[in-house]
Scaffold this motif. Structure first.
Motif, PDB file in Angstrom:
ATOM      1  N   VAL A   8      82.318  63.248 -12.043  1.00 27.71           N
ATOM      2  CA  VAL A   8      83.043  63.094 -13.301  1.00 27.71           C
ATOM      3  C   VAL A   8      82.097  62.484 -14.333  1.00 27.71           C
ATOM      4  CG1 VAL A   8      84.963  61.942 -14.475  1.00 27.71           C
ATOM      5  CG2 VAL A   8      85.279  62.843 -12.159  1.00 27.71           C
ATOM      6  N   ILE A   9      82.067  63.081 -15.520  1.00 25.39           N
ATOM      7  CA  ILE A   9      81.271  62.570 -16.637  1.00 25.39           C
ATOM      8  C   ILE A   9      82.226  62.154 -17.741  1.00 25.39           C
ATOM      9  CG2 ILE A   9      79.446  63.059 -18.298  1.00 25.39           C
ATOM     10  CD1 ILE A   9      78.633  65.431 -16.455  1.00 25.39           C
ATOM     11  N   SER A  10      82.169  60.890 -18.139  1.00 24.79           N
ATOM     12  CA  SER A  10      82.983  60.392 -19.245  1.00 24.79           C
ATOM     13  C   SER A  10      82.094  60.370 -20.483  1.00 24.79           C
ATOM     14  CB  SER A  10      83.514  58.995 -18.912  1.00 24.79           C
ATOM     15  OG  SER A  10      84.615  58.666 -19.721  1.00 24.79           O
ATOM     16  N   THR A  11      82.525  61.050 -21.540  1.00 25.13           N
ATOM     17  CA  THR A  11      81.586  61.466 -22.590  1.00 25.13           C
ATOM     18  C   THR A  11      81.576  60.612 -23.858  1.00 25.13           C
ATOM     19  OG1 THR A  11      83.246  63.039 -23.409  1.00 25.13           O
ATOM     20  CG2 THR A  11      81.648  63.865 -21.806  1.00 25.13           C
ATOM     21  N   GLY A  12      82.166  59.412 -23.817  1.00 28.97           N
ATOM     22  CA  GLY A  12      82.115  58.539 -24.987  1.00 28.97           C
ATOM     23  C   GLY A  12      83.456  58.436 -25.692  1.00 28.97           C
ATOM     24  N   THR A  13      83.536  57.467 -26.603  1.00 28.39           N
ATOM     25  CA  THR A  13      84.814  57.153 -27.243  1.00 28.39           C
ATOM     26  C   THR A  13      84.705  57.154 -28.757  1.00 28.39           C
ATOM     27  OG1 THR A  13      86.709  55.618 -27.047  1.00 28.39           O
ATOM     28  CG2 THR A  13      84.558  54.618 -27.411  1.00 28.39           C
ATOM     29  N   PRO A  14      85.782  57.493 -29.467  1.00 27.50           N
ATOM     30  CA  PRO A  14      85.800  57.392 -30.929  1.00 27.50           C
ATOM     31  C   PRO A  14      86.011  55.938 -31.353  1.00 27.50           C
ATOM     32  CG  PRO A  14      87.923  58.164 -30.157  1.00 27.50           C
ATOM     33  CD  PRO A  14      87.044  58.069 -28.941  1.00 27.50           C
ATOM     34  N   PRO A  15      85.991  55.660 -32.657  1.00 22.75           N
ATOM     35  CA  PRO A  15      86.162  54.272 -33.112  1.00 22.75           C
ATOM     36  C   PRO A  15      87.559  53.745 -32.820  1.00 22.75           C
ATOM     37  CG  PRO A  15      86.210  55.783 -34.980  1.00 22.75           C
ATOM     38  CD  PRO A  15      85.809  56.592 -33.793  1.00 22.75           C
ATOM     39  N   GLY A  16      87.678  52.410 -32.930  1.00 22.44           N
ATOM     40  CA  GLY A  16      88.959  51.758 -32.738  1.00 22.44           C
ATOM     41  C   GLY A  16      89.014  50.901 -31.493  1.00 22.44           C
ATOM     42  N   CYS A  25      78.771  57.939 -17.163  1.00 28.92           N
ATOM     43  CA  CYS A  25      79.318  57.739 -18.506  1.00 28.92           C
ATOM     44  C   CYS A  25      78.219  57.832 -19.559  1.00 28.92           C
ATOM     45  CB  CYS A  25      79.998  56.377 -18.609  1.00 28.92           C
ATOM     46  SG  CYS A  25      81.342  56.147 -17.422  1.00 28.92           S
ATOM     47  N   ILE A  26      78.638  58.231 -20.743  1.00 32.21           N
ATOM     48  CA  ILE A  26      77.735  58.333 -21.898  1.00 32.21           C
ATOM     49  C   ILE A  26      78.201  57.329 -22.940  1.00 32.21           C
ATOM     50  CG2 ILE A  26      76.720  59.855 -23.620  1.00 32.21           C
ATOM     51  CD1 ILE A  26      76.113  60.655 -20.708  1.00 32.21           C
ATOM     52  N   GLY A  27      77.304  56.440 -23.361  1.00 35.96           N
ATOM     53  CA  GLY A  27      77.646  55.406 -24.320  1.00 35.96           C
ATOM     54  C   GLY A  27      77.255  55.774 -25.746  1.00 35.96           C
ATOM     55  N   LEU A  28      77.976  55.214 -26.688  1.00 37.80           N
ATOM     56  CA  LEU A  28      77.669  55.386 -28.121  1.00 37.80           C
ATOM     57  C   LEU A  28      77.510  56.851 -28.497  1.00 37.80           C
ATOM     58  CD1 LEU A  28      75.077  52.469 -28.502  1.00 37.80           C
ATOM     59  CD2 LEU A  28      77.495  52.450 -29.198  1.00 37.80           C
ATOM     60  N   ASN A  29      78.431  57.701 -27.995  1.00 38.22           N
ATOM     61  CA  ASN A  29      78.286  59.135 -28.212  1.00 38.22           C
ATOM     62  C   ASN A  29      79.155  59.678 -29.336  1.00 38.22           C
ATOM     63  OD1 ASN A  29      77.144  61.661 -27.599  1.00 38.22           O
ATOM     64  ND2 ASN A  29      78.953  62.243 -26.423  1.00 38.22           N
ATOM     65  N   TYR A  30      79.799  58.794 -30.097  1.00 34.38           N
ATOM     66  CA  TYR A  30      80.545  59.228 -31.278  1.00 34.38           C
ATOM     67  C   TYR A  30      79.929  58.528 -32.481  1.00 34.38           C
ATOM     68  CZ  TYR A  30      84.239  61.525 -28.606  1.00 34.38           C
ATOM     69  OH  TYR A  30      84.960  62.377 -27.797  1.00 34.38           O
ATOM     70  N   ALA A  31      79.591  59.311 -33.490  1.00 34.89           N
ATOM     71  CA  ALA A  31      78.897  58.745 -34.656  1.00 34.89           C
ATOM     72  C   ALA A  31      79.719  57.640 -35.301  1.00 34.89           C
ATOM     73  CB  ALA A  31      78.589  59.848 -35.662  1.00 34.89           C
ATOM     74  N   ASP A  32      81.035  57.831 -35.401  1.00 40.35           N
ATOM     75  CA  ASP A  32      81.870  56.824 -36.059  1.00 40.35           C
ATOM     76  C   ASP A  32      82.061  55.582 -35.190  1.00 40.35           C
ATOM     77  OD1 ASP A  32      83.251  58.558 -34.397  1.00 40.35           O
ATOM     78  OD2 ASP A  32      84.821  59.048 -35.839  1.00 40.35           O
ATOM     79  N   HIS A  33      81.994  55.732 -33.859  1.00 40.73           N
ATOM     80  CA  HIS A  33      82.062  54.564 -32.981  1.00 40.73           C
ATOM     81  C   HIS A  33      80.747  53.777 -33.034  1.00 40.73           C
ATOM     82  CE1 HIS A  33      82.655  51.921 -29.618  1.00 40.73           C
ATOM     83  NE2 HIS A  33      81.768  52.549 -28.855  1.00 40.73           N
ATOM     84  N   ALA A  34      79.625  54.474 -33.047  1.00 40.25           N
ATOM     85  CA  ALA A  34      78.343  53.786 -33.166  1.00 40.25           C
ATOM     86  C   ALA A  34      78.300  52.968 -34.451  1.00 40.25           C
ATOM     87  CB  ALA A  34      77.191  54.794 -33.135  1.00 40.25           C
ATOM     88  N   PHE A  78      75.142  55.408 -18.300  1.00 36.94           N
ATOM     89  CA  PHE A  78      75.448  54.310 -17.388  1.00 36.94           C
ATOM     90  C   PHE A  78      76.460  54.807 -16.367  1.00 36.94           C
ATOM     91  CE2 PHE A  78      78.431  53.938 -20.902  1.00 36.94           C
ATOM     92  CZ  PHE A  78      79.645  53.676 -20.284  1.00 36.94           C
ATOM     93  N   ASN A  79      76.786  53.968 -15.405  1.00 38.92           N
ATOM     94  CA  ASN A  79      77.699  54.366 -14.329  1.00 38.92           C
ATOM     95  C   ASN A  79      78.926  53.471 -14.264  1.00 38.92           C
ATOM     96  OD1 ASN A  79      76.111  56.464 -12.811  1.00 38.92           O
ATOM     97  ND2 ASN A  79      74.644  54.785 -12.760  1.00 38.92           N
ATOM     98  N   LYS A  80      80.012  54.063 -13.814  1.00 37.39           N
ATOM     99  CA  LYS A  80      81.157  53.297 -13.339  1.00 37.39           C
ATOM    100  C   LYS A  80      81.197  53.514 -11.827  1.00 37.39           C
ATOM    101  CE  LYS A  80      84.973  53.043 -15.987  1.00 37.39           C
ATOM    102  NZ  LYS A  80      84.893  51.971 -17.002  1.00 37.39           N
ATOM    103  N   TRP A  81      81.399  52.463 -11.083  1.00 40.07           N
ATOM    104  CA  TRP A  81      81.472  52.603  -9.630  1.00 40.07           C
ATOM    105  C   TRP A  81      82.752  53.345  -9.257  1.00 40.07           C
ATOM    106  CZ3 TRP A  81      76.829  51.559  -9.879  1.00 40.07           C
ATOM    107  CH2 TRP A  81      76.317  50.427 -10.506  1.00 40.07           C
ATOM    108  N   THR A  82      82.676  54.144  -8.209  1.00 38.57           N
ATOM    109  CA  THR A  82      83.856  54.922  -7.836  1.00 38.57           C
ATOM    110  C   THR A  82      85.010  54.029  -7.373  1.00 38.57           C
ATOM    111  OG1 THR A  82      82.905  55.285  -5.633  1.00 38.57           O
ATOM    112  CG2 THR A  82      82.550  56.993  -7.286  1.00 38.57           C
ATOM    113  N   SER A  83      84.720  52.779  -7.011  1.00 36.36           N
ATOM    114  CA  SER A  83      85.796  51.845  -6.657  1.00 36.36           C
ATOM    115  C   SER A  83      86.623  51.441  -7.870  1.00 36.36           C
ATOM    116  CB  SER A  83      85.220  50.591  -5.989  1.00 36.36           C
ATOM    117  OG  SER A  83      84.185  50.018  -6.763  1.00 36.36           O
ATOM    118  N   ALA A  84      86.169  51.823  -9.078  1.00 36.89           N
ATOM    119  CA  ALA A  84      86.936  51.563 -10.296  1.00 36.89           C
ATOM    120  C   ALA A  84      88.031  52.599 -10.517  1.00 36.89           C
ATOM    121  CB  ALA A  84      86.006  51.546 -11.514  1.00 36.89           C
TER     122      ALA A  84
END
Length: 281
Positions: A238-246, A75-84, A98-104
């Motif tokens: 799988v790469i999770s690339t960050g989230t927008p605000p909210g 996973c990629i954290g703080l990857n949206y300017a408006d979310h940061a 960072f990582n999420k365990w595959t058991s998630a």
């Protein structure tokens, strides 16, 4: 092409969505939507099939995570300017990893379990990138050649565990059921503009996230290339690339967090929607 996996947990079979939205069985051609089946050669072969002639899957089977046997869930954290900005964080100079365990990992409609003692479980709609070819030390210019497709990810997060309990973010990110993936893996040919996709998330009908991948700080080629410097990437990662605000943590005047008995709905343009009920662990 929209690939998926259907069936009970641990017994999922590979499928593909036809033009009418019906599930067609692919188990005669690939053992799973995983590993070698995600290579360009394999995907090209699947695209050449007469989808309408494949066996129709009747009823409404459970939909599992759209990728099986995931090796790494990065996973990629703080990857949206408006979310940061909403979290008060500085714009990262390099991707935060960072990582999420595959058991998630769970299916897109499976329950999300609130950990025992949790008071700060949060939501995050994210664009997932699925690797289709082994990668190491690749350039940004060639990075997209290593991507099989995209999917919706809900990066469920326990903020106290993530931020207030010491150590890395991982302990707040990898709890069981904190990684709903799917419903589909959409191949790259159907997503010509991955950096201009609308994305949203609602809790109990209230829309909290309403953003776009256009506000990413680091785009998909940059992320794939960057990660390949620190680890080899393998088909099915799988790469999770960050989230927008909210997100709940950023609500004003007070943060809002999930509790048992709520419903999350989320989606990304062209990649489908998820729906989860929250339950106590």
């Amino acid at each position: 092409m929209k690939l998926l996996r259907y069936g009970e947990p641990g017994q999922e079979r590979p499928g593909v969505l036809d033009k009418a939205g019906l599930i067609r069985d692919l188990s005669g051609y690939i053992p799973d939507v995983a590993g070698p089946a995600l290579s360009a050669k394999s995907l090209d072969h699947l695209k050449s099939l007469d989808i309408e002639a494949l066996p129709h899957v009747p009823g409404q089977p459970r939909i599992g995570a759209c990728v099986g046997n995931i090796g790494k869930f990065i996973c990629i954290g703080l990857n949206y300017a408006d979310h940061a900005a909403e979290t008060g964080a500085e714009i990262p100079k390099e991707p935060v990893v960072f990582n999420k365990w595959t058991s998630a990992v769970v299916g897109p409609y499976d329950n999300v379990l609130i950990p025992r003692g949790s008071e700060k479980t949060d939501w995050e709609v994210e664009l997932g990138v699925v690797i289709g070819r082994a990668a190491s030390y690749i350039s940004e210019q060639e990075a997209m050649d290593y991507v099989a497709g995209y999917c919706v990810v809900n990066d469920v997060s326990e903020r106290e565990y993530q931020i207030e309990r010491g150590g890395t973010w991982d302990k707040g990110k990898g709890c069981d059921t904190f990684g709903p993936i799917g419903p589909w893996l959409v191949t790259t040919d159907e997503v010509p503009a991955p950096h201009n996709l609308k994305m949203w998330l609602e809790v109990d009908g209230k829309r909290y996230q309403n953003g776009s991948t256009s506000t990413m700080i680091f785009n998909v080629p940059q992320i794939v290339s960057y990660l390949s410097r620190f680890m080899s990437l393998q088909p099915g990662d799988v790469i999770s690339t960050g989230t927008p605000p909210g997100v709940g943590m950023g609500q004003k005047p007070h943060p809002v967090y999930l509790r048992p008995g709520q419903t999350m709905r989320l989606g990304i343009e062209g990649l489908g929607e998820q729906r989860q009920q929250t339950r106590g662990a």
